[in-house]
Design an enzyme around this catalytic site. Structure first.
Site, PDB file in Angstrom:
ATOM      1  N   LYS A  66      -5.622   8.671  -4.121  1.00 42.07           N
ATOM      2  CA  LYS A  66      -5.053   7.315  -4.080  1.00 42.07           C
ATOM      3  C   LYS A  66      -3.537   7.428  -4.067  1.00 42.07           C
ATOM      4  CE  LYS A  66      -5.102   2.748  -6.119  1.00 42.07           C
ATOM      5  NZ  LYS A  66      -3.692   2.582  -5.701  1.00 42.07           N
ATOM      6  N   ASP A  94       0.358   5.888  -4.036  1.00 37.20           N
ATOM      7  CA  ASP A  94       1.100   4.789  -4.651  1.00 37.20           C
ATOM      8  C   ASP A  94       2.233   4.409  -3.708  1.00 37.20           C
ATOM      9  OD1 ASP A  94       1.940   2.890  -6.408  1.00 37.20           O
ATOM     10  OD2 ASP A  94       2.817   4.272  -7.850  1.00 37.20           O
ATOM     11  N   GLU A 116      -2.114   9.345  -8.983  1.00 34.03           N
ATOM     12  CA  GLU A 116      -2.571   8.053  -9.490  1.00 34.03           C
ATOM     13  C   GLU A 116      -4.083   7.971  -9.646  1.00 34.03           C
ATOM     14  OE1 GLU A 116      -2.000   3.269  -8.594  1.00 34.03           O
ATOM     15  OE2 GLU A 116      -1.253   4.735  -7.181  1.00 34.03           O
TER      16      GLU A 116
END
Length: 320
Positions: free
Chosen positions: A31, A33, A178
């Site tokens: 993931k 950011d 993340e």
């Protein structure tokens, strides 16, 4: 030049790792950011970047201009995320913020590109040549994307791993990333839909904080806290402001906190630097709470904090 369809990005639903019995039915991606971006490549050498809102953000990122020639004359629509890597190659949203919002100022965007270059992570292809790929499964789209060979200094196709979700999640935790996005291998691309076929799993951290003030709620909640102003003891002494938290509590918890805050009221700001909060009300720094959050900014602020519980067993001295 091809006329490309406008496609809204498919969105992931917050959740947990799929159960072990379904692990092999998902691919796992890191993931990022950053800023979500749909990339339009008409095949004439140009490129257009659109944010999740549909806004044209192409001029804000001049270092991505050459992506327009990456596929030659093949028209395509790609999905990805623009990040600003830190010194260790991890996405740093605070760095990226200095690059966002510059679409109307190309000259400044060019200057900032030299100081804080961005990188585009490409993770899906939703149109290629003459047809949409939204109706084919993720795993097939992923294979098509990888065969395009999109990897240069300013853009790349990050890896996705099928199965091994728990190991992948732990690896991202250890690397300070993340979290993960779990994508069902059979999932179709649903433009503009927040789908349960894609699950985003964030690493949630907890921190004990000191309440140094609060801001009133709105409307009928003006007598109750709308946000708590949080602090932590700093290395040089004093209470350092680390942000505000305004979610995660029930009405009963908010009401109970209001009573405690009124009892601790003071006219003096307890923070070493006065927080930039309108209508702030100060309290003696004696109430400790536990909050959940994702990461910290470079200035030490907690990102995406959520209230968890009051720690009546702790005081400011316990955190020093």
């Amino acid at each position: 030049m091809a006329s490309l369809p406008r496609i809204a990005p498919m969105l992931a639903t917050p959740g947990r790792l799929p159960p072990a019995s379904a692990d092999d039915a998902y691919a796992y991606e890191v993931k990022q950011d950053g800023q979500r971006c749909i990339v339009y490549l008409p095949g004439d050498g140009s490129v257009q970047l659109r944010a999740r809102s549909g806004t044209d953000i192409t001029p804000a990122y001049p270092e991505l201009r050459d992506l327009g020639t990456a596929l030659g004359s093949r028209p395509a629509v790609l999905d990805g995320e623009i990040i600003a890597p830190d010194g260790e190659g991890r996405s740093d949203f605070q760095l990226l913020q200095s690059r966002m919002g510059l679409a109307g100022d190309p000259a400044r965007a060019a200057r900032m590109a030299a100081k804080i270059p961005v990188h585009l992570m490409l993770f899906d292809v939703v149109f290629l040549d003459t047809g949409s790929l939204t109706h084919i499964p993720y795993i097939e789209r992923r294979n098509v994307l990888e065969l395009l060979g999109l990897s240069e200094a300013a853009w790349s196709t990050p890896a996705a791993v099928v199965g091994h979700g728990r190991q992948a999640l732990e690896a991202t935790r250890s690397a300070g990333l993340e979290g993960l996005v779990a994508k069902r291998l059979t999932s179709l691309y649903e433009p503009g839909v927040r789908s349960r076929a894609w699950i985003k799993i964030r690493h949630v951290r907890t921190e004990d904080i000191v309440i140094g003030g609060w801001a009133p709620g709105r409307g009928r909640l003006t007598s109750l806290p709308g946000a708590l102003l949080m602090g932590q003891p700093g290395p040089g002494g004093g209470l350092h402001y680390v942000g505000s938290v305004g979610t995660g509590w029930s009405v009963a918890e908010r009401t109970a906190l209001a009573t405690l805050l009124r009892a601790a009221a003071t006219e003096t700001c307890p923070f070493t630097e006065r927080p930039p909060v309108t209508a702030a009300r100060w309290v003696e720094p004696r109430l400790v709470g536990e909050v959940r959050y994702t990461t910290r900014t470079r200035a030490g602020r907690l990102r995406q904090p959520s209230w968890h519980r009051l720690r009546l067993d702790l005081t400011l001295d316990d955190l020093a």
